[in-house]
Design an enzyme around this catalytic site. Structure first.
Site, mmCIF file in Angstrom:
data_model
loop_
_atom_site.group_PDB
_atom_site.id
_atom_site.type_symbol
_atom_site.label_atom_id
_atom_site.label_comp_id
_atom_site.label_asym_id
_atom_site.label_seq_id
_atom_site.Cartn_x
_atom_site.Cartn_y
_atom_site.Cartn_z
ATOM 1 N N ARG A 15 -0.024 9.553 -3.246
ATOM 2 C CA ARG A 15 0.171 8.853 -2.086
ATOM 3 C C ARG A 15 -0.592 7.527 -2.113
ATOM 4 O O ARG A 15 -1.760 7.849 -1.725
ATOM 5 C CB ARG A 15 0.065 9.655 -0.659
ATOM 6 C CG ARG A 15 0.316 8.760 0.604
ATOM 7 C CD ARG A 15 0.187 9.480 1.693
ATOM 8 N NE ARG A 15 -1.497 9.080 1.810
ATOM 9 C CZ ARG A 15 -2.249 9.933 2.507
ATOM 10 N NH1 ARG A 15 -1.956 11.161 2.938
ATOM 11 N NH2 ARG A 15 -3.407 9.568 2.563
ATOM 12 N N TYR A 67 -11.769 9.270 3.306
ATOM 13 C CA TYR A 67 -11.800 10.609 2.583
ATOM 14 C C TYR A 67 -11.475 10.391 1.050
ATOM 15 O O TYR A 67 -11.447 11.555 0.450
ATOM 16 C CB TYR A 67 -10.586 11.550 3.126
ATOM 17 C CG TYR A 67 -9.207 10.810 3.370
ATOM 18 C CD1 TYR A 67 -8.424 10.654 2.454
ATOM 19 C CD2 TYR A 67 -8.951 10.455 4.676
ATOM 20 C CE1 TYR A 67 -7.227 10.475 2.415
ATOM 21 C CE2 TYR A 67 -7.567 9.807 4.790
ATOM 22 C CZ TYR A 67 -6.860 9.717 3.840
ATOM 23 O OH TYR A 67 -5.525 9.285 3.841
ATOM 24 N N HIS A 73 -1.923 7.655 4.992
ATOM 25 C CA HIS A 73 -0.895 8.539 5.433
ATOM 26 C C HIS A 73 0.170 7.963 6.303
ATOM 27 O O HIS A 73 1.277 7.926 6.213
ATOM 28 C CB HIS A 73 -1.552 9.617 6.341
ATOM 29 C CG HIS A 73 -0.698 10.605 7.269
ATOM 30 N ND1 HIS A 73 0.409 11.189 6.670
ATOM 31 C CD2 HIS A 73 -0.553 10.428 8.683
ATOM 32 C CE1 HIS A 73 0.853 11.864 7.812
ATOM 33 N NE2 HIS A 73 0.449 11.567 8.888
#
Lengths: 404, 344
Positions: free
Chosen positions: A295, A308, A299
């Site tokens: 990805r 992260y 998100h």
């Protein structure tokens, strides 16, 4: 007297001899275990530079063979890739401009998105997640209809039965069971409908993932479970979701075949999914395909990916971009020329432009419709509440009119 | 138990069984599945004989997973079937709640009415059978609270047959609560007469409809006892006992919580001026609370007394040896009647 050791014990019989997996593996001349376990390496047909991987290095073997799709199909896939990338980036921009409420982008995962749509026949079904907008559009649903819920509306925008695409919604893996049910209903009527059931890596931790795979295997229904392993469930990496050798390895635990494929390789994704759909239809049994992808964006726009993962990791995956690889391959094979490429880009721009226009316009929704579909016929209580809201709206309109 | 023939004495269980087999006979898209419903015929034998009669494509056992059962039913309903699924016990239905709340209740709304899920979730519920923990919950409030679900609960043998037939034919998802203490209750109902009435579309054979049809099961003038499902028979017994004390109690069986028949509720309370609501479930934030609130909102000026509730205590369902203390019984209802304001 019966020998207790050799007496057949149907309650504990291993589902092997005569089972569909047994028959399928025998037709490939391999053991059921060899058939159910994924190949020794990820299936890959294009290297990161877009060059064709030599056939003995693609990871294929008996029972794990994936013919390269015809040029015409590959060109169609490329067009959908370009459109998908444009749609992802357009929608991402529209959220930043406040014109869309939210958009979970599949930038970087477009090969999976396109493969999922192109592997199916018109009579088949697809059950997408909320990140699978590009798959739904590639399946033929109008982009403006698909975007309705992301714009902040209360319904899914398209008719699931018309397109044979489940409604996108946010609960994880619940739709995999719907896929099993659709396939089971079709099977009971003697139809050979294949259902593609989609989820992400994080979702494989959910209980419904387990229940869906088990039901599908026990019912022997043609469902292809397609896991897009994009590395993260919002912020949590796959290593915190599962310590299985791969997500594709989970298949054997249910008595089905699993395969792992390079999810940024359009040719390999399409070849693997098409083969899985074919096998599911031929043998009326489920299969699991894990596509390893990434990805590239956060998100959703509400997420801060820098908390992260580091930039370098993202940069590494940029070098495996599915679009670039496919473009190089098709160009070198003479399948894609400058004129075709220009046409494809222009078509993608048209879609993006129509999205911009549609999302800028205020939706002409009737607020009273929120009461209309809860039941086939509204209850007395809902009718009273509808009348109450109607009255409030009219009083608001009247007072606004007076103020002007 | 015979699935095809009806006798003049039917049980609640045989009424449900016959309703399913008649529905399967009438419509080949009706399928029945769940845990142990096939060969065994269900732990309460409500699906007895269905697999034998209709084959494993129409009535079948599933793996032991309630979310799987409910989720698969969603898909089958999307694809043209009318699934009737069995949850083995009230509290065993909880693993399916995400499917029920997030999809079964919301699919029609989410798709603007394009995808309706004509399915029935059968749940044996309530106590009074000496069941252990997780086998006696009255969980109707959870479902009734969720918009998009219908919630039926029959109290008599004839209602069991007719309401299950209606639930199966309803375009909306129906959670069908079967009071398990009534499974072995008998009545002089001829199921074939009920079948005939239902299949010929007789108006009186439709007991719920779009707006619900609560029924006065005992006429009275002084107080209304309002109930549903397993508590109706207790309410009737209490009314009979009250009559000996000179109190004329009317008993109203709601039949369905959703749809909710406010008209009948208001009618009985305006007639009697007093109301006691009886239900097995815990009273806190319950269906009984909702009934009480509606009476207060609609009937305030007709009331001669505050409305009282007689419900289970606000505790996890007690052990079999103690359930008699928990369940609303005749004496507790009579106490509530005494507590009402009787003087002007």
């Amino acid at each position: 007297m019966d020998d207790p050791v050799t007496t057949s014990d149907p309650s504990h019989a291993k589902a092997e001899q005569g089972s569909r997996i047994f028959e399928a593996s025998r037709s490939f001349g391999i053991t059921p275990e060899q058939y159910m376990l994924p190949a020794q390496q990820q299936i890959q047909m294009l290297d990161p530079e877009g060059a064709l991987v030599p056939s003995d290095e693609q990871g294929t073997g008996p029972g794990h063979e994936y013919p390269i799709p015809e040029a015409e199909v590959l060109l169609k896939a490329y067009a959908a890739l370009v459109a998908g990338r444009r749609i992802n980036d357009q929608n991402y921009a529209l959220v930043r401009q406040g014109r869309l409420a939210v958009y979970p982008s599949s930038h970087g995962q477009e090969a999976c998105q396109v493969g999922a749509a192109l592997c199916l026949e018109p009579g088949d079904w697809m059950f997408p997640t909320y990140r699978d907008t590009v798959s739904v559009i590639s399946r033929g649903v109008d982009p403006l209809d698909v975007m309705v819920s992301f714009r902040g509306d209360w319904h899914c925008g398209y008719d699931p039965k018309e397109h044979r695409v489940g409604s996108m919604s946010t609960p994880l893996t619940t739709q995999l069971l719907h896929a099993v049910g659709v396939a089971h209903a079709a099977k009971l009527r003697g139809e050979d409908t294949v259902v593609l059931a989609m989820c992400g890596d994080g979702a494989t931790s959910e209980g419904d993932f387990h229940e869906a795979l088990n039901f599908a295997a026990v019912f022997e229904v043609p469902v292809v479970f397609f896991v897009q392993n994009n590395g993260y469930a919002i912020s949590v990496p796959l290593s915190s979701q599962s310590v299985a050798p791969s997500l594709a390895h989970k298949a054997i635990g249910y008595g089905m075949a699993g395969e792992q494929v390079d999810g940024n390789d359009m040719v390999a994704v399409l070849a693997t999914l098409r083969r899985a759909v074919h096998l599911a239809r031929e043998n009326s049994m489920p299969l699991l395909v894990e596509a390893v992808t990434y990805r590239m964006q956060a998100h959703t726009n509400a997420d801060d990916e820098t908390r992260y993962r580091d930039r370098e990791e993202v940069e590494q995956w940029k070098r495996k971009d599915p679009l670039v690889r496919m473009q190089r391959y098709l160009t070198s094979e003479g399948i894609l020329n400058d004129d075709a490429a220009a046409e494809i880009t222009e078509a993608a721009e048209k879609v993006a432009s129509s999205l911009r226009q549609a999302m800028t316009a205020d939706p002409a929704e009737n607020p009273l419709e929120i009461f209309d579909h809860v039941y086939a016929e509204p209850t007395a209580q809902l009718l009273a509440q509808r009348a109450q809201l109607d009255d409030e709206l009219q009083r608001t309109a009247t007072s606004e009119g007076t103020q002007r | 138990m015979s699935t095809a023939t009806a006798t003049s004495t039917a049980t609640f269980a045989s009424a449900l069984n016959t309703a399913m087999s008649d529905a399967m006979e009438a419509d080949e898209s009706v399928v029945v599945f769940g845990e142990d419903v096939g060969t065994l015929g269900g732990v309460f034998r409500i699906t007895d004989g269905l697999t034998k009669r209709f084959g494993t494509n129409r009535c079948f056992d599933t793996p032991l997973a309630e979310s799987g059962i409910a989720g698969t039913a969603v898909g089958m309903a999307i694809n043209g079937m009318r699934p009737v699924i069995e949850m083995q016990f009230d509290a065993f239905a909880y693993p399916a709640l995400e499917q029920v709340f997030s999809h079964i209740a919301k699919m029609a709304n989410r798709t603007r009415g394009r995808v309706r899920l004509p399915m029935v979730i059968r749940i044996p519920y309530g106590g009074g059978v000496g069941g252990v923990e997780h086998h006696c919950d009255s969980s109707e409030a959870y479902y009734a609270h969720t918009a998009g679900l219908k919630v039926f609960t029959p109290a008599t043998v004839a209602d069991a047959y007719l309401m299950l037939r209606e639930a199966i034919d309803t375009e909306d998802p129906v959670v069908f609560f079967e009071p398990k203490k009534l499974y072995w209750s008998k009545a002089d109902d001829d199921l074939s007469t009920l079948r005939e009435a239902y299949e010929s579309g007789t108006e009186s054979s439709r007991l719920v409809g779009a707006q619900g049809q609560a029924v006065v099961v005992r006429e009275g003038t002084d107080v209304s006892i309002i109930s549903y499902g397993p508590s109706v028979s207790t309410a009737v017994k209490a009314a009979e006992a009250a009559a000996e004390d000179g109190i004329s109690a009317e008993v109203l069986d709601m039949r369905s919580v959703v749809p909710f028949d406010e008209v009948a509720l208001v009618r009985t309370v305006e007639k009697t001026g007093r109301a006691v609501v009886v239900a097995e479930a815990q009273g806190f934030v319950s269906v009984a609370s909702e009934i009480t609130a509606r009476i207060q909102e609609r009937c305030f000026h007709s009331l001669a007394s505050p409305v009282l509730r007689v419900t289970g205590f606000d505790i996890p369902y007690p052990a079999p040896k103690l359930e008699e203390h928990h369940l609303p019984d005749v004496n507790r209802i009579l106490d509530a009647l005494d507590e009402l304001q009787w003087e002007d």
